[in-house]
Motif scaffolding. Structure first.
Motif, short mmCIF file in Angstrom:
data_model
loop_
_atom_site.label_atom_id
_atom_site.label_comp_id
_atom_site.label_asym_id
_atom_site.label_seq_id
_atom_site.Cartn_x
_atom_site.Cartn_y
_atom_site.Cartn_z
N ARG A 122 13.09 7.26 -1.46
CA ARG A 122 12.13 8.04 -2.26
C ARG A 122 10.79 8.15 -1.54
NH1 ARG A 122 7.98 6.83 -5.48
NH2 ARG A 122 8.33 4.58 -5.48
N LEU A 123 10.31 7.03 -1.01
CA LEU A 123 8.99 7.03 -0.36
C LEU A 123 8.99 7.92 0.89
CD1 LEU A 123 8.25 3.23 -0.87
CD2 LEU A 123 6.94 5.12 -1.86
N ALA A 124 10.07 7.87 1.66
CA ALA A 124 10.14 8.72 2.86
C ALA A 124 10.18 10.20 2.46
CB ALA A 124 11.38 8.35 3.68
N ARG A 125 10.97 10.48 1.41
CA ARG A 125 11.07 11.88 0.95
C ARG A 125 9.68 12.37 0.51
NH1 ARG A 125 15.09 11.02 -2.33
NH2 ARG A 125 13.82 10.79 -4.19
N GLU A 126 8.99 11.54 -0.28
CA GLU A 126 7.67 11.96 -0.78
C GLU A 126 6.66 12.12 0.35
OE1 GLU A 126 8.19 9.92 -5.19
OE2 GLU A 126 6.56 9.22 -3.90
N ALA A 127 6.86 11.34 1.41
CA ALA A 127 5.94 11.43 2.56
C ALA A 127 6.35 12.53 3.52
CB ALA A 127 5.90 10.08 3.29
N GLY B 98 0.81 -1.22 0.00
CA GLY B 98 0.00 0.00 0.00
C GLY B 98 0.83 1.26 0.00
N VAL B 99 2.03 1.21 -0.66
CA VAL B 99 2.88 2.40 -0.64
C VAL B 99 2.30 3.52 -1.51
CG1 VAL B 99 5.03 1.16 -0.12
CG2 VAL B 99 4.36 1.52 -2.51
N ASP B 100 1.28 3.18 -2.31
CA ASP B 100 0.58 4.20 -3.10
C ASP B 100 -0.46 4.94 -2.25
OD1 ASP B 100 -1.14 2.13 -2.66
OD2 ASP B 100 -1.75 1.88 -4.76
N GLY B 101 -0.49 4.61 -0.95
CA GLY B 101 -1.44 5.27 -0.06
C GLY B 101 -2.69 4.47 0.16
N SER B 102 -2.78 3.27 -0.46
CA SER B 102 -4.00 2.47 -0.33
C SER B 102 -4.09 1.75 1.02
CB SER B 102 -4.08 1.45 -1.47
OG SER B 102 -2.94 0.63 -1.47
N ARG B 103 -2.98 1.67 1.78
CA ARG B 103 -3.03 1.07 3.12
C ARG B 103 -2.29 1.98 4.09
NH1 ARG B 103 -1.72 -5.11 5.36
NH2 ARG B 103 -2.55 -4.65 7.40
N ASP B 104 -2.95 2.29 5.20
CA ASP B 104 -2.32 3.09 6.24
C ASP B 104 -1.18 2.27 6.84
OD1 ASP B 104 -1.55 4.47 8.47
OD2 ASP B 104 -3.56 4.65 9.34
N PRO B 105 0.09 2.75 6.74
CA PRO B 105 1.20 1.95 7.24
C PRO B 105 1.11 1.63 8.73
CG PRO B 105 1.94 4.15 6.59
CD PRO B 105 0.53 4.02 6.13
N GLU B 106 0.35 2.41 9.48
CA GLU B 106 0.14 2.09 10.92
C GLU B 106 -0.47 0.70 11.07
OE1 GLU B 106 0.14 3.80 14.07
OE2 GLU B 106 1.19 5.62 13.41
N GLN B 107 -1.22 0.27 10.03
CA GLN B 107 -1.88 -1.05 10.12
C GLN B 107 -0.90 -2.21 10.09
OE1 GLN B 107 -4.93 -1.56 7.21
NE2 GLN B 107 -6.32 -0.10 8.19
N TRP B 108 0.37 -1.95 9.76
CA TRP B 108 1.36 -3.03 9.81
C TRP B 108 1.83 -3.31 11.23
CZ3 TRP B 108 1.88 -6.38 6.06
CH2 TRP B 108 1.50 -6.00 4.78
N VAL C 138 17.01 1.84 15.19
CA VAL C 138 17.45 1.28 13.92
C VAL C 138 16.49 0.14 13.55
CG1 VAL C 138 19.19 -0.29 14.95
CG2 VAL C 138 19.37 0.40 12.54
N HIS C 139 16.01 0.21 12.31
CA HIS C 139 15.11 -0.83 11.80
C HIS C 139 15.92 -1.71 10.85
CE1 HIS C 139 11.26 -1.87 9.29
NE2 HIS C 139 11.78 -2.91 9.90
N LEU C 140 16.23 -2.92 11.30
CA LEU C 140 17.03 -3.84 10.49
C LEU C 140 16.15 -4.57 9.49
CD1 LEU C 140 19.36 -5.37 13.26
CD2 LEU C 140 19.79 -3.39 11.78
N GLN C 141 16.64 -4.72 8.26
CA GLN C 141 15.93 -5.40 7.17
C GLN C 141 14.61 -4.67 6.87
OE1 GLN C 141 17.28 -9.48 9.16
NE2 GLN C 141 16.27 -9.88 7.22
N CYS C 142 14.74 -3.38 6.61
CA CYS C 142 13.56 -2.50 6.56
C CYS C 142 12.80 -2.55 5.24
CB CYS C 142 14.01 -1.08 6.84
SG CYS C 142 15.18 -0.44 5.60
N HIS C 143 13.37 -3.17 4.21
CA HIS C 143 12.74 -3.26 2.89
C HIS C 143 12.31 -1.87 2.38
CE1 HIS C 143 11.29 -5.17 -0.61
NE2 HIS C 143 10.02 -5.29 -0.28
N LEU C 144 11.03 -1.64 2.09
CA LEU C 144 10.59 -0.37 1.51
C LEU C 144 10.41 0.72 2.56
CD1 LEU C 144 7.85 -1.77 -0.94
CD2 LEU C 144 10.29 -1.35 -1.39
N GLY C 145 10.65 0.37 3.82
CA GLY C 145 10.52 1.37 4.88
C GLY C 145 9.09 1.60 5.33
N THR C 146 8.21 0.66 4.99
CA THR C 146 6.79 0.81 5.34
C THR C 146 6.64 1.05 6.85
OG1 THR C 146 6.39 -0.82 3.62
CG2 THR C 146 4.53 -0.24 5.00
#
Ligand SMILES: C[S@@+](CC[C@H](N)C(=O)[O-])C[C@H]1O[C@@H](n2cnc3c(N)ncnc32)[C@H](O)[C@@H]1O
Length: 286
Positions: free
Chosen positions: A97-102, A34-44, A62-70
């Motif tokens: 990129r996603l953090a910058r855009e957010a 849901g990185v397009d905004g379709s899922r609230d990341p708090e729900q993870w 520090v978040h280890l193995q953070c992948h897309l940073g969701t």
């Protein structure tokens, strides 16, 4: 480089790196994260995670193995100074990129978790956060736990929120007989070597991978994890088991609290995730 891992194991980790680089654009395009905004990341996050983590404002995480940073951006939004670390260059690039855009301030570092101490410039953290698909990529939990201990300040906490090894031991979905039954099909305990997985298709929707189609995983029981953490000098404060998952891994799963899912009432009540909170003693050396 080289925290106690053999070259052949490092080669498997490199294969995983290539596999995650190739999965990354598929995950970005998929609705799963849901990185397009379709899922609230708090729900993870499960509600109990915030209870266990406590106040994050002003803390170094520090978040280890953070992948897309969701999850990483959520930790930052909760007031922490956050660094995300992942071996996949493509993931780190997309996470930045996603953090910058957010409009969220996160530092991302591309590194193997086993090299995290050096890659992070020997910085120390109040919280090491990891999980939700991370531990299965760790070949040796005793090596990993020593890295975690070195990343923590005295009094700092490790928080692992991870899919339960019992979940990993259940059969593939959908099962070959077409019925959504809970059957033990895979190892719960480690055999001490990697399990080779066909990763031609990743766990989100999307097209097939074309080149790095194999990934390697290592099974770790709860006893192995807790022993590694204790042997690294951390004190376990809490070990939760929950029957909820942040997404419906099996077709029969039903909506539960917080946008999560659980098995139907008619099924045995089994843990699908665990959360381990462990702390580095305040009076520790180093
Ligand atoms: C399923 S994701 C878990 C992260 C997060 N919970 C999520 O679901 O997006 C697994 C991540 O672990 C990373 N990874 C695998 N092996 C690693 C290693 N040795 N060092 C650092 N990252 C690694 C992969 O690149 C991938 O981004």
């Amino acid at each position: 480089m080289g925290r106690e891992l053999d070259a052949d194991v490092r080669a498997l980790i490199s294969a995983n790196e290539a596999n995650w680089d190739e999965r990354t654009p598929i995950h970005v395009a998929s609705g799963f994260y849901g990185v397009d905004g379709s899922r609230d990341p708090e729900q993870w996050f499960a509600d109990f995670e915030w209870t266990d983590l406590g106040e994050l404002t002003g803390r170094d995480v520090v978040h280890l193995q953070c992948h897309l940073g969701t999850e990483t951006v959520v930790l930052a939004r909760r007031g922490a100074r956050v660094t995300g670390l992942d071996i996949s260059e493509a993931s780190v690039r997309e996470a930045r990129r996603l953090a910058r855009e957010a409009g969220v301030d996160v530092t991302y570092v591309k590194a193997d978790v086993h090299d995290a101490v050096e890659a992070l410039g020997r910085a120390r953290f109040d919280v090491v956060y990891t999980g939700k698909g991370a531990v299965c990529y760790l070949p040796d939990l005793s090596v990993w736990a020593k890295v975690v201990a070195d990343l923590l300040r005295p009094g700092g906490a490790l928080y692992v929120v991870e899919f339960h090894p019992l979940l990993n031991a259940l059969g593939v979905v959908p099962p070959s007989n077409g019925r959504d039954e809970l059957l033990i099909r895979n190892d719960y305990l480690s055999r001490g070597h990697a399990v080779e997985r066909d990763a031609t298709y990743t766990y989100t929707d999307g097209p097939a991978l074309t080149s790095a189609t194999v990934s390697y995983e290592w099974m770790h029981g709860i006893g192995e994890l807790t022993t590694a953490v204790v042997d690294a000098g951390l004190r376990i404060e809490r070990l939760r088991e929950t029957d909820r998952l942040p997404w419906p891994r099996r077709p029969s799963m039903q909506p539960a609290e917080g946008g999560w899912f659980r098995l139907p009432q008619t099924e045995p009540r089994i843990p699908l995730m665990y959360a381990l909170l462990a702390r580095k003693p305040v009076n520790t050396q180093g």
